[in-house]
Enzyme design. Structure first.
Site, short mmCIF file in Angstrom:
data_model
loop_
_atom_site.label_atom_id
_atom_site.label_comp_id
_atom_site.label_asym_id
_atom_site.label_seq_id
_atom_site.Cartn_x
_atom_site.Cartn_y
_atom_site.Cartn_z
N HIS A 206 -20.35 -9.31 27.96
CA HIS A 206 -21.19 -8.70 29.01
C HIS A 206 -20.32 -7.69 29.76
O HIS A 206 -19.51 -8.07 30.60
CB HIS A 206 -21.67 -9.84 29.92
CG HIS A 206 -22.52 -9.44 31.08
ND1 HIS A 206 -23.85 -9.78 31.18
CD2 HIS A 206 -22.24 -8.73 32.21
CE1 HIS A 206 -24.34 -9.32 32.33
NE2 HIS A 206 -23.39 -8.67 32.96
N CYS B 194 -23.18 -1.07 40.79
CA CYS B 194 -22.07 -1.98 41.02
C CYS B 194 -22.17 -2.44 42.47
O CYS B 194 -22.13 -1.61 43.38
CB CYS B 194 -20.77 -1.23 40.78
SG CYS B 194 -19.32 -2.15 41.27
#
Lengths: 300, 300
Positions: free
Chosen positions: B207, B240
């Site tokens: 991931h 993010c």
């Protein structure tokens, strides 16, 4: 896996990066910006192009820029030189290196420089000879080495034929360009297996575009073959001429993040390069496509 | 080099992608979008999260979405489940799979879920047992497996300790997350050499986040180790959390471009996935960070 110890980056932002930008930069800004790049630790900068201003108006001040930049003795300042006339101007401007360019694909060559490959050879042969007589470093760029927007797949043998001819004319090294940014690492395997069985790896430079986000993977793959020379553009400056809004050259900032993370030395100071990227973003009034630059900016 | 023949992508856009988006999407739009994803050929979709709505308001309609989506029998619909209460709700909503999550880093775990690693084990152990009793597939996510924003480097042994515990609790597989997108391929080498000497590769999912543009290179490197399962988010949706404006999850579109270019089958139709990406871009009113999507859009 052993990664190379050192890698040499050629900063192509002021030429390959800038040439597709519509907003005209002032000569003084280019000079300031190239001076910042000169102090970053990079060892080669392609600072402009001596193509006729009609084709690339953004770089019509190549002569003046060459005269005004502060020369760092550790940097090789090169420029794109299309023909004999361009070479005269480039030599007057005091280039250290000349880059000549053509395509591995007949159709792309014809569309891009309006000559067949055979016609291009006779022009470039003269430029290469003249530049070598003037004691300049000469790099041959070959574009569309993986895929051509008009012809599709380019087989490695087609690239080899052009390399052979350019080396015969006397180029010091050759930069292999994924001009439209289509390559995946499998294609890097297929090309480098053939190319490196014929030429020493020190003479081969890889030039990736990040149009589909594959450039860093392709550079990693090239490193696995022992390639130690790459072209890149600060911030990823330079769009794709075939796709407005899409990314062009791989970003020097991302390449440095990769290389330094792998423990490979480049001699380049990432912070100084970031400052030069922030400078040019401000002058162009837009964000550049580099993801590591966007991250750095969010933390700035 | 032999690439794997087949790779399985888990589409995490509706959960990991959406959870950091400020603009609230209507439930009906989520349902339409997940239905588009269901028809793309993807075999697993993480469609929402049963974390308390206070923490992730964007996903507070997890139950309703689960009830309203059109189930494709070839797709496993999973959701994030943080605790016993979440599991009850998730089972009522008809999940096929439960994902549990924690960090390899003590400090990140504490900041992210407000528990020590030891405290998290006792909660997750119960969830995993309950989900297995209900005959559901269970995936364990481990975040910050390479670097932690608070502690720095995470050694592979630390990741192994958490893997051991989660496998002992009964998870079917484990997804190893580069949560802050710092890893370079060397770190992939270091982690996978240890992990794959201990567990079969079929049980390991990688991931990656593309915060610094390294994700595609890290996926390529993982493929070289025989990894065949990856998480990704359509269009690169999902920023993010530590850096507003920076990229988050690697884009499914870029991953597909890579995999299909390497001749690896995924079963996913790139065009259908693009349409789902254009749909969600429009609903969110912004461009997503995937470079191959931006290219496709420029040609649209």
């Amino acid at each position: 896996m052993r990664w190379p110890n050192d890698v040499q980056i050629k900063e192509v932002g002021p030429r390959d990066g800038l040439q597709n930008e519509k907003k005209r930069l002032a000569t003084a800004d280019k000079v300031s910006w190239i001076n910042m790049l000169s102090e970053s630790g990079v060892r080669e900068i392609e600072y402009s192009s001596f193509v006729h201003p009609k084709w690339v108006p953004q770089l019509s001040d190549a002569h003046e820029v060459g005269r005004k930049i502060k020369r760092n003795p550790n940097v090789r300042y090169s420029a794109l030189v299309p023909n004999r006339k361009g070479l005269e101007l480039a030599l007057e401007a005091g280039i250290d290196g000349a880059s000549v360019f053509m395509s591995a694909s007949e159709s792309h060559n014809k569309k891009n420089i309006n000559k067949t490959i055979a016609e291009t050879y006779s022009v470039l042969g003269e430029v290469i000879k003249g530049a070598k007589q003037a004691n300049k470093h000469v790099t041959g760029y070959i574009s569309t080495v993986f895929d051509c927007p008009f012809e599709g797949k380019i087989v490695p043998q087609q690239v080899i034929r052009v390399c052979d001819q350019l080396f015969e004319f006397g180029v010091d090294d050759i930069s292999l360009g994924d001009t439209i940014g289509t390559a995946v690492p499998l294609q890097v395997d297929q090309l480098l297996e053939v190319v490196l069985s014929r030429y020493p790896k020190e003479k081969i430079i890889m030039h990736f575009h990040d149009t589909r986000g594959m450039a860093i993977a392709n550079i990693t793959r090239s490193l696995e073959y022992g390639i130690t020379r790459f072209d890149s553009s600060i911030g990823g400056l330079g769009g794709c001429p075939y796709a407005p809004g899409a990314a062009g050259n791989v970003a020097t900032n991302d390449v440095l993040y990769l290389l330094h993370g792998l423990g490979i030395k480049t001699g380049i100071d990432e912070k100084k390069l970031q400052e030069a990227a922030f400078f040019i973003q401000k002058k162009l009034g837009k964000a550049l496509p580099s993801k590591s630059l966007a991250y750095a900016e969010s933390q700035h």
